[in-house]
Design a protein around this motif. Sequence first.
Motif, PDB file in Angstrom:
ATOM      1  N   ASP A 250      -8.667  23.187  -8.857  1.00 44.16           N
ATOM      2  CA  ASP A 250      -7.810  22.103  -8.372  1.00 44.16           C
ATOM      3  C   ASP A 250      -8.480  21.260  -7.289  1.00 44.16           C
ATOM      4  O   ASP A 250      -8.190  20.064  -7.172  1.00 44.16           O
ATOM      5  N   GLY A 275      -6.611  20.867 -13.870  1.00 40.54           N
ATOM      6  CA  GLY A 275      -7.236  21.677 -12.822  1.00 40.54           C
ATOM      7  C   GLY A 275      -7.120  23.151 -13.141  1.00 40.54           C
ATOM      8  O   GLY A 275      -6.896  23.563 -14.285  1.00 40.54           O
ATOM      9  N   TRP A 276      -7.272  23.948 -12.089  1.00 46.84           N
ATOM     10  CA  TRP A 276      -7.220  25.410 -12.246  1.00 46.84           C
ATOM     11  C   TRP A 276      -6.865  26.023 -10.898  1.00 46.84           C
ATOM     12  O   TRP A 276      -7.427  25.628  -9.880  1.00 46.84           O
ATOM     13  N   SER A 282      -1.441  21.013  -5.689  1.00 48.35           N
ATOM     14  CA  SER A 282      -1.570  20.434  -7.027  1.00 48.35           C
ATOM     15  C   SER A 282      -0.288  19.777  -7.504  1.00 48.35           C
ATOM     16  O   SER A 282      -0.326  18.810  -8.267  1.00 48.35           O
ATOM     17  N   THR A 291      -2.392  22.225 -14.640  1.00 46.87           N
ATOM     18  CA  THR A 291      -3.359  23.197 -14.136  1.00 46.87           C
ATOM     19  C   THR A 291      -3.116  24.576 -14.728  1.00 46.87           C
ATOM     20  O   THR A 291      -2.012  24.876 -15.197  1.00 46.87           O
TER      21      THR A 291
END
Length: 344
Positions: A250, A275-276, A282, A291
């Motif tokens: 993110d 994202g992650w 986020s 994400t």
Amino acid sequence: MGTPRLTDVAVRAGVSMKTVSNVVNGTGSASPATRLRVQAAIEELGYRPNVTARRLATGRTGTVAVAVSSVTVPYFAEISNLIDRAARTQGLRVVIEQTNGERANELAILEERERGLVDGVIFHPVALEANDLADRQPGFPLVLLGEGPAPTTVDHVMIDNVAAAREVTTHLIERGCRRIAFLGTEREASTHTTSQRFDGYKKALRAAGIRLDRRLRLSVDYYSADDGHRAVTEALDSGLTFDAIACRDDALATGALHALHSHGLAVPDDVAVTGWDDLIISRHLWPPLTTVSPDKAAIVEAALRLLDDRIHGYQGPGRHEMIAAHLVDRQSTPAVRLREEPLP
């Protein structure tokens, strides 16, 4: 009132001193409600156990260490905070150690210097290899986090990075994206985590019949918003085109969003972004970020549970637990397919 004592906590919580002692030391069979009541009294009174006395009586310090590369990495900051909060409900204190992702510092975590200082260590290695861990069996309770290799003798808590990366990339493909950049491979040697996420990305492309374009592999020096902004800006300025960016995390996605906005590109109409880690920020970006969300609460629960088993004498083989991760679909990716042309 002077320094709070065990008896003061017992009176405030309405329980016996033995019950307070059990909660503080993580022993006994007090109910969850009683433990919460005792912990609340401890917090209200500001009671701090006498570590020296506890160590003499139980052989334990009531303190555990959390070793991560850096608390400036948002994911590690959130995980460290969750571990600290959960540990306090168990009467434990937490100390944080930063390794800066350097192999020498990570090897030092495995040395005997930790013995006697803390009861156990929750450790997220970045630079270590499988043989480093296999050759150095620590003489204290240890639980590993992350997706790096772990010996069968060591407890390990992880998520399936490859499967999650494949899912998030497939999510983009299903919404019509064809030129999907991957943001976040390291300029130097890739970490295990990055390698697994890039592998999942490649598998999703291959399954959809999309050719891998190496130019769409955007590298960074560090996992920060600044590096994400820099990498995407350089790619756009060079004339590289893409309709989506799958970001390693993110923080990089935050910088990517800024770069896209600065170049007049709309998200997700022109470029979709994922994202992650599902960081707190986020959901407050614009647009809110799609994400991968690891179940951080479950990661923390598993790590503390496995560590507690080791602290209390478990000497069996390592337990390797896979924690769920799921995709959180927000407005940075389109809700419907944008493009209807056939796959290349």
